[in-house]
Write a protein that holds these residues in place. Structure first.
Motif, short mmCIF file in Angstrom:
data_model
loop_
_atom_site.label_atom_id
_atom_site.label_comp_id
_atom_site.label_asym_id
_atom_site.label_seq_id
_atom_site.Cartn_x
_atom_site.Cartn_y
_atom_site.Cartn_z
N CYS A 34 76.88 27.50 38.91
CA CYS A 34 77.05 26.19 38.28
C CYS A 34 77.19 26.34 36.78
O CYS A 34 76.65 27.23 36.19
CB CYS A 34 75.87 25.30 38.61
N ASN A 35 77.92 25.49 36.17
CA ASN A 35 78.17 25.62 34.73
C ASN A 35 78.48 24.24 34.15
O ASN A 35 79.41 24.09 33.39
CB ASN A 35 79.36 26.58 34.51
N ASN A 36 77.65 23.27 34.53
CA ASN A 36 77.94 21.90 34.09
C ASN A 36 77.50 21.61 32.67
O ASN A 36 78.10 20.82 32.00
CB ASN A 36 77.22 20.86 34.96
N THR A 37 76.40 22.22 32.28
CA THR A 37 75.78 21.79 31.03
C THR A 37 75.69 22.95 30.05
O THR A 37 74.68 23.20 29.44
CB THR A 37 74.38 21.21 31.30
N TRP A 38 76.77 23.69 29.98
CA TRP A 38 76.87 24.76 29.02
C TRP A 38 76.59 24.19 27.63
O TRP A 38 77.02 23.09 27.34
CB TRP A 38 78.30 25.31 29.10
N PRO A 39 75.85 24.88 26.70
CA PRO A 39 75.49 26.29 26.81
C PRO A 39 74.20 26.60 27.58
O PRO A 39 73.97 27.77 27.88
CB PRO A 39 75.32 26.70 25.34
N SER A 40 73.37 25.62 27.88
CA SER A 40 72.11 25.97 28.56
C SER A 40 72.41 26.40 29.99
O SER A 40 71.66 27.17 30.58
CB SER A 40 71.16 24.78 28.57
N ARG A 41 73.54 25.94 30.55
CA ARG A 41 73.95 26.28 31.91
C ARG A 41 72.93 25.86 32.95
O ARG A 41 72.90 26.38 34.04
CB ARG A 41 74.19 27.78 32.05
N HIS A 42 72.03 24.95 32.60
CA HIS A 42 71.07 24.49 33.59
C HIS A 42 71.69 23.32 34.33
O HIS A 42 72.17 22.38 33.72
CB HIS A 42 69.76 24.07 32.91
#
Ligand SMILES: *[C@@H]1O[C@H](CO)[C@@H](O)[C@H](O)[C@H]1NC(C)=O
Ligand SMILES: *[C@@H]1O[C@H](CO)[C@@H](O)[C@H](O)[C@H]1NC(C)=O
Ligand SMILES: *[C@@H]1O[C@H](CO)[C@@H](O)[C@H](O)[C@H]1NC(C)=O
Ligand SMILES: *[C@@H]1O[C@H](CO)[C@@H](O)[C@H](O)[C@H]1NC(C)=O
Ligand SMILES: *[C@@H]1O[C@H](CO)[C@@H](O)[C@H](O)[C@H]1NC(C)=O
Length: 159
Positions: A34-42
């Motif tokens: 998953c990579n929705n909330t880059w940069p945190s990537r959470h």
């Protein structure tokens, strides 16, 4: 080995080979990190709790509320004194999920038990790390696998 024995063992070998191929080519989970909330990537999956019992590690994880957890993979623990165990490498379906299908018994958060040799149980009070990849949103069937979204989670706790 006489001719008859050879034919019997050859037939059995072929038989088990095809059993193996059939088993390992059933629908299995896969997918993309998953990579929705880059940069945190959470992406919203959570490692809620881990509890150690002799020979058993219980973990409680959740997925984003759009979907329940559908598969787990890369599940292992190790403590700070060299005890470790890998429960799962590649992902496997859990929580009433089978390929892209599930039944109403699916829950979120989801609790899973891994079992290991009780001799490897960390001592009371020892710190341990757990890693697991949680897969959800397993909806897209691609030939012999189903595409899911996954996130790698870590937990550190005390036995
Ligand atoms: C995650 O998304 C960002 C922004 O869209 C992109 O720059 C980055 O390469 C992506 N990372 C991965 C691992 O896909
Ligand atoms: C899912 O969670 C988000 C953030 O916590 C919340 O805003 C949203 O209403 C939730 N949706 C559902 C269907 O529960
Ligand atoms: C999923 O459900 C559909 C419809 O009920 C069924 O046709 C299909 O065989 C099921 N697939 C699996 C892998 O259970
Ligand atoms: C265990 O987890 C902690 C905190 O997440 C990390 O700093 C540490 O390097 C980990 N230990 C090992 C042996 O991986
Ligand atoms: C769910 O899976 C679909 C198809 O693979 C993808 O397009 C979508 O972005 C995923 N949704 C989430 C929330 O990961």
């Amino acid at each position: 080995m006489n001719h008859k024995n050879f034919v019997v063992s050859f037939t059995l070998t072929v038989f088990f080979f095809f059993m193996y191929v059939k088993k390992t080519h059933g629908c299995h989970p896969g997918g993309y990190y998953c990579n929705n909330t880059w940069p945190s990537r959470h992406c919203g999956a959570e490692f809620l709790d881990a509890t150690l019992y002799p020979g058993t590690l219980e973990i409680k994880v959740s997925s984003p509320n759009t979907s329940s957890p559908h598969a787990l993979g890369h599940f292992s623990f190790h403590d700070d004194h060299g005890h470790s165990y890998r429960f799962l490498d590649g992902p496997q379906f859990v929580n009433c999920q089978e390929c892209a299908n599930h039944t109403s018994c699916q829950i979120n958060p989801f609790t899973f038990h891994g079992t290991f040799d009780p001799k490897l149980t960390p001592k009371k009070g020892d710190w341990f790390n757990v890693s697991v990849a949680v897969y959800w949103n397993c909806t897209d069937v691609v030939r012999d696998w189903v595409r899911c979204t996954y996130e790698k989670l870590h937990y550190r706790g005390q036995a």
